[in-house]
Design an enzyme around this catalytic site. Structure first.
Site, PDB file in Angstrom:
ATOM      1  N   ASP A  20      31.243  22.741  46.507  1.00  0.00           N
ATOM      2  CA  ASP A  20      32.044  21.765  45.697  1.00  0.00           C
ATOM      3  C   ASP A  20      32.994  22.586  44.947  1.00  0.00           C
ATOM      4  O   ASP A  20      32.676  23.762  44.821  1.00  0.00           O
ATOM      5  CB  ASP A  20      31.154  20.889  44.678  1.00  0.00           C
ATOM      6  CG  ASP A  20      31.892  19.523  44.217  1.00  0.00           C
ATOM      7  OD1 ASP A  20      33.024  19.417  44.269  1.00  0.00           O
ATOM      8  OD2 ASP A  20      31.163  18.712  44.068  1.00  0.00           O
ATOM      9  N   TRP A  21      34.088  22.148  44.522  1.00  0.00           N
ATOM     10  CA  TRP A  21      35.206  22.938  43.760  1.00  0.00           C
ATOM     11  C   TRP A  21      34.596  23.765  42.675  1.00  0.00           C
ATOM     12  O   TRP A  21      34.154  22.872  41.486  1.00  0.00           O
ATOM     13  CB  TRP A  21      36.307  22.280  43.439  1.00  0.00           C
ATOM     14  CG  TRP A  21      37.528  22.300  44.665  1.00  0.00           C
ATOM     15  CD1 TRP A  21      38.717  22.246  44.461  1.00  0.00           C
ATOM     16  CD2 TRP A  21      37.166  22.024  45.976  1.00  0.00           C
ATOM     17  NE1 TRP A  21      39.423  22.147  45.572  1.00  0.00           N
ATOM     18  CE2 TRP A  21      38.433  22.167  46.658  1.00  0.00           C
ATOM     19  CE3 TRP A  21      35.862  21.730  46.877  1.00  0.00           C
ATOM     20  CZ2 TRP A  21      38.578  22.080  48.128  1.00  0.00           C
ATOM     21  CZ3 TRP A  21      36.268  21.740  48.070  1.00  0.00           C
ATOM     22  CH2 TRP A  21      37.508  21.853  48.765  1.00  0.00           C
TER      23      TRP A  21
END
Length: 792
Positions: A227-228
């Site tokens: 995930d970012w």
């Protein structure tokens, strides 16, 4: 050109030096991986995509089809329909130059307070997994990758970046991992790693789950992308099964990972395995020369698909005296009430947001469908803390690039509209000529983050900065602020409105700016009285209620299941004034309905996408049947929920309820929900005739006993014949959609795979022998047929 094989991929790998290999494992910007042209590798582009493919920005000049929310898709209980949705988004991805869609989300709806509940499919792992498989197959038909997310335990938003989720192994295996396992089994090309930790290790570094279970045990040959900004450790994430760390911002790999390999902390063969996976993904999606030729399926019409998905997802939970469908011939005046009837909320907040080409509100849809009927509107109650965007064609100017939007709002993350370079942008403006319909005090508002100047007819009415200096990036995106001004305007007299925003050079990567407006409006008491009076003089009242972006969104959890504002009071008052009151609930997840028994009909429309209002009119008038069944349990009271609060204690959330999640938890307590899992009414009735079962399948025969053609979702549940405190009272084992004309009989075969009768023990999956009840049901609490089978 000959199609490349894995042997060719290995040959390409040998041509890369260490720095080049590691460059392919981290974002070169917000959304993409770098290209290496000498080996025929182009840049791999990713994009958010649960309900629409945004592309590398949020550019309103390049709109995206907005489909119903994932919860709505699951409410159709139809993997083939989910495949259609995926096929449309694969088509959209190709149009926007996207190779990998960041979805679907299969985290379970463990508690209705979860802020991202609407982006997940269901509280049941089997239903979640089957809908996800359909979606993944549809997207990947276009040669576009998917990344099923978020592995694992990202079932709430509070402290999601740091929290440690404690989940027992049996619970992981039986409840939270099965949807991921099912997608891997079906050939998904990507998995996204969650922010949170699980059992003491952050997921980006969790080798136990990402390396041992996902890759080795399940045989996953795709990529694991973070995930970012979830990857925060260089060595830990490299050794923990992560393959791609995104984005470029604050990335722990790059030169640091090169050094870790050279120092011996990370073996180079670990890097090689990651690069092979990236190259295989590039081959699959057409970003590497010599990949398989991709023949896209037949092109779908975006509006028609969004319309069908919406109608099929709507769940009719109450329909007293067959109030619905309405007969248009018998209507002379219809009241449409509620702020969300005009300003429809068609999608949830956060990374699920896109800019659709248009939206059809409930009011628009009903007016179009009832062109010969007097359809009148009243706000009634307004739960929105911010003013809605001004509905006026607005010219947006960013540097030398101009485009029009309606309503007056712009939003993007990442790439800028028009291909502009970030350093060149120091501001933007929104300008419109607005002609008011009403004389009186009009309210205008500025919302977003940055420094603004608002002018009305050339007079500056506001100038200032909405957020204090030093406000963090997350607060800017998730906590916009608003400034309001009022101006007395004459109906029919055009007004020039201009909003200018100053942007610090280099900071134009994130913009969310709205020019809001509200016409002259009575006070709160007056709005309710106006709505009640309209309802009393109408043949039928349609009241649209729901949540707001400040209630349901990525980034925070809900604090209450109650509808915001005075919407509950509005419904009760309108129902008292008109016995033919139909309530439309525009929310992505459960809300409390204290007025449930007071109204004639209640229809749940979730976040219905861009065609929601048109689909709503079809369902209200019987052109389409509400095809949905509840994918999650709706409570009568908050305190009845088996799992509710999710506030971490000492940085930990313990899943102490074990396997008793969702309806499994409801079944072991005395309190009953308002509407059970699987509940939903149609416009016909079904007679369940007979069922034959063995250890491998249930064969159910049923007849459409009503007067209209219709659709039924046959649900099969399995229950141990003898009470077993370690297992739920019953659980979903399979389901199938059937359609039939009046008096038509149909037979459906629903498989009962071995996992149906297994639990996870220290030795792995173990079959629990004995006698089981096999139940064919219309819903969890509406059992129609029962048989038994003995499992050895």
């Amino acid at each position: 050109m000959r199609e490349r094989t894995m042997t060719d991929v290995d040959d390409l790998l040998k041509q890369l030096d260490l720095a080049e290999k590691i460059s392919l494992l981290a974002g070169q910007d917000f959304w993409s991986l770098p290209a290496i042209e000498r080996i025929g590798l182009r840049s791999l582009v990713m994009s958010d995509g649960p309900i629409g493919v945004r592309g590398t920005g949020w550019a309103p000049d390049d709109p995206s089809v907005a489909l119903p929310s994932p919860t709505a898709l699951a409410a159709a209980w139809d993997p083939e329909l989910a495949e259609t949705a995926g096929r449309l988004l694969g088509q959209e991805a190709r149009r926007k130059g996207v190779h990998v869609v960041l979805g679907p989300t299969v985290n379970l709806q463990r508690t209705p307070l979860g802020g991202r509940h609407f982006e997940c499919y269901s509280e049941d792992p089997l239903l979640s997994g089957e809908i996800a498989v359909g979606f993944v197959r549809g997207v990947q038909e276009h040669g576009v990758g998917t990344t099923v997310k978020h592995l694992v335990g990202n079932d709430f938003e509070t402290d999601r970046m740091e929290v440690d989720v404690r989940i027992g192994e049996r619970t992981l295996r039986e409840i939270y991992l099965p949807p991921f396992e099912r997608v891997v089994e079906a050939g998904g090309w990507g998995v996204m790693s969650a922010y949170n930790g699980v059992n003491g290790t952050s997921m980006a570094s969790n080798g136990r789950l990402q390396e041992d279970v996902l890759k080795k045990e399940w045989g996953f040959d795709g990529v694991v992308v973070s995930d970012w900004r979830a990857a925060r450790s260089t060595v830990g994430s490299a050794l923990g099964g992560l393959d791609i760390a995104m984005p470029q911002l604050e990335n722990p790999w790059g030169a640091k990972l090169v050094e870790a390999v050279r120092s011996g902390e990370v073996p180079e063969e670990v890097i090689d395995d990651k690069v092979r996976r990236v190259l295989l993904l590039a081959l699959r999606v057409g970003a590497l020369d010599g990949g398989p030729e991709i023949t896209p399926p037949e092109e779908l019409d975006g509006d028609a698909t969004a319309h069908e998905l919406a109608a099929r997802s709507f769940v009719l939970v109450r329909n007293e005296n067959w109030t619905l469908p309405l007969e248009s011939a018998g209507l002379s005046k219809v009241a449409v009430i509620g702020a969300l009837a005009m300003d429809a909320r068609v999608l949830g907040g956060g990374s699920a947001q896109v800019s659709p080409p248009h939206t059809v509100s409930p009011l628009d849809g009903i007016r179009r469908a009832l062109s010969g009927v007097d359809v009148e509107y009243a706000v009634g109650a307004d739960p929105r803390p911010f003013l809605p965007a001004l509905h006026s064609r607005t010219r947006v100017t960013i540097g030398a690039h101009e485009f029009d939007v309606e309503p007056a709002a712009v939003r993007w993350i990442g790439s800028l509209p028009g291909g502009l370079e970030m350093p060149s942008v120091d501001g933007l403006s929104l300008a419109t000529t607005f002609t008011p319909q009403d004389t009186g005090e009009h309210t205008f508002a500025v919302s977003g983050f940055g420094t603004f100047r608002l002018s009305i007819n050339g007079s500056v009415r506001y100038e200032g900065t909405l957020h204090p200096p030093g406000t963090g990036r997350a607060d800017l995106l998730l906590s916009p602020r608003e400034q309001r001004v009022t101006d007395y305007l004459e109906a029919g007299t055009p007004v020039r409105v201009r909003l200018e925003q100053t942007i610090v050079p280099g900071h134009a990567h994130s913009v969310a700016t709205t020019l809001g407006h509200r016409p002259p409006t009575p006070d709160e008491d007056g709005m309710i009285e106006e709505a009640v009076a309209l309802a009393a003089e109408s043949d039928v009242a349609v009241v649209v209620v729901g949540t707001t972006e400040q209630v349901e969104s990525e980034g925070f959890d809900r604090v209450s299941l109650a509808l915001p504002g005075r919407q509950d009071e509005l419904v009760s008052r309108v129902a008292a004034a008109n016995p033919r009151t139909i309530v439309v609930v525009n929310a992505g997840s459960p809300v409390l309905m204290p007025w449930a028994e007071e109204v004639a009909a209640t229809l749940l429309t979730w976040f219905p996408g861009q065609e929601g209002g048109a689909a709503l009119a079809d369902v209200l008038l019987g052109t389409a049947e509400p095809g949905g069944r509840l994918p999650t349990t709706w409570p009568r009271r908050e305190q009845d929920c088996p799992v509710l609060k999710i506030t971490p204690a000492g940085g930990v959330v313990a899943y102490d309820e074990g396997v008793f999640v969702g309806y499994r938890g409801w079944l072991r307590q005395k309190a009953a929900p308002l509407y059970a899992f699987g509940h939903g009414l149609g416009y016909t009735t079904w007679r369940y005739d007979e069922m034959a079962v063995d250890a491998t399948e249930a064969v159910v025969t049923l007849t459409n006993a009503g007067g209209r053609s219709g659709r039924e979702v046959v649900q099969v549940y399995v229950a141990p014949a003898a009470p077993d405190e370690q297992r739920p009272a019953r659980w979903l084992a399979g389901f199938a959609n059937v359609e039939a004309h009046p008096d038509e009989t149909v037979t459906v075969r629903i498989p009962l795979p071995p996992r149906t009768f297994q639990i996870w023990a220290d030795e792995g999956w173990q079959t629990v022998g004995g006698e089981y009840r096999i139940i064919a049901a219309h819903a969890l609490d509406d059992q129609r047929l029962e048989s038994t089978v003995t499992i050895s």
